[in-house]
Design a protein around this motif. Sequence first.
Motif, PDB file in Angstrom:
ATOM      1  N   SER A  57       0.831  -1.211   0.000  1.00 17.55           N
ATOM      2  CA  SER A  57       0.000   0.000   0.000  1.00 17.55           C
ATOM      3  C   SER A  57       0.863   1.258   0.000  1.00 17.55           C
ATOM      4  O   SER A  57       0.509   2.262  -0.625  1.00 17.55           O
ATOM      5  N   GLN A  58       2.018   1.184   0.661  1.00 17.56           N
ATOM      6  CA  GLN A  58       2.906   2.348   0.703  1.00 17.56           C
ATOM      7  C   GLN A  58       3.751   2.457  -0.563  1.00 17.56           C
ATOM      8  O   GLN A  58       4.124   3.563  -0.973  1.00 17.56           O
ATOM      9  N   VAL A  59       4.050   1.320  -1.193  1.00 18.91           N
ATOM     10  CA  VAL A  59       4.710   1.347  -2.501  1.00 18.91           C
ATOM     11  C   VAL A  59       3.801   2.090  -3.471  1.00 18.91           C
ATOM     12  O   VAL A  59       4.234   2.985  -4.204  1.00 18.91           O
ATOM     13  N   LEU A  60       2.536   1.735  -3.445  1.00 20.53           N
ATOM     14  CA  LEU A  60       1.557   2.390  -4.315  1.00 20.53           C
ATOM     15  C   LEU A  60       1.445   3.875  -3.996  1.00 20.53           C
ATOM     16  O   LEU A  60       1.456   4.718  -4.889  1.00 20.53           O
ATOM     17  N   ARG A  61       1.379   4.206  -2.724  1.00 17.72           N
ATOM     18  CA  ARG A  61       1.255   5.614  -2.317  1.00 17.72           C
ATOM     19  C   ARG A  61       2.445   6.440  -2.805  1.00 17.72           C
ATOM     20  O   ARG A  61       2.279   7.572  -3.259  1.00 17.72           O
TER      21      ARG A  61
ATOM     22  N   ASP B 295      -4.988  12.688  -2.804  1.00 16.16           N
ATOM     23  CA  ASP B 295      -5.755  13.726  -2.114  1.00 16.16           C
ATOM     24  C   ASP B 295      -7.173  13.910  -2.635  1.00 16.16           C
ATOM     25  O   ASP B 295      -8.068  14.271  -1.879  1.00 16.16           O
ATOM     26  N   ASP B 296      -7.387  13.671  -3.931  1.00 13.65           N
ATOM     27  CA  ASP B 296      -8.696  13.938  -4.527  1.00 13.65           C
ATOM     28  C   ASP B 296      -9.080  12.841  -5.524  1.00 13.65           C
ATOM     29  O   ASP B 296      -8.815  12.957  -6.725  1.00 13.65           O
ATOM     30  N   PRO B 297      -9.715  11.756  -5.049  1.00 14.06           N
ATOM     31  CA  PRO B 297     -10.078  10.645  -5.920  1.00 14.06           C
ATOM     32  C   PRO B 297     -10.997  11.046  -7.085  1.00 14.06           C
ATOM     33  O   PRO B 297     -10.925  10.448  -8.156  1.00 14.06           O
ATOM     34  N   LEU B 298     -11.839  12.061  -6.906  1.00 13.14           N
ATOM     35  CA  LEU B 298     -12.713  12.488  -8.002  1.00 13.14           C
ATOM     36  C   LEU B 298     -11.895  13.109  -9.131  1.00 13.14           C
ATOM     37  O   LEU B 298     -12.144  12.842 -10.308  1.00 13.14           O
TER      38      LEU B 298
END
Length: 163
Positions: free
Chosen positions: A50-54, A63-66
């Motif tokens: 998950s942190q590799v992806l981040r 910050d803004d999935p939309l």
Amino acid sequence: MRARDLAEPYPFVTTDDDALVAARMFVEKSLPALLVLDADGQPHAIVPGSQVLRQTLPAYVVDDPLLASALQGRADREIVERLEGITVAEWLPRRLFPPPYVGPDALLMEVAALMARTHSPLIAVIEREAGKVRLLGTVTAARLMNSFLTGPPSGPAVPGPSG
């Protein structure tokens, strides 16, 4: 059983390796985490998937999935561009916690407790000889859980308190 009994080889990269190559290895081998060693072969970081992806995603995506959904194609290209020409050390999170590791004689419950406490999907098993560190392998959460579910190897029964 001890950590050495469950330790198995695990792919790793070094801090000097190319970040794009490391990301591709992470994907191709479907790893739960990226194991990073320093120049001396000592664990430098265990970075959960998950942190590799981040670390790979542009900040605006996190910050803004939309906004991210509206810019899908551009974000995909940006991910590759962000990894090109940098080392793993430059790619990793700036604030790293010491990687979780144990010696070869650690008990499995010690390994499990460390894994739970650090939220790490794997624990490095290292051996120190003459001031040098050698990676023996890792214990993954799945391998550890399997050892608990299948039970210890059969051996002589240990008498209980009543003798």
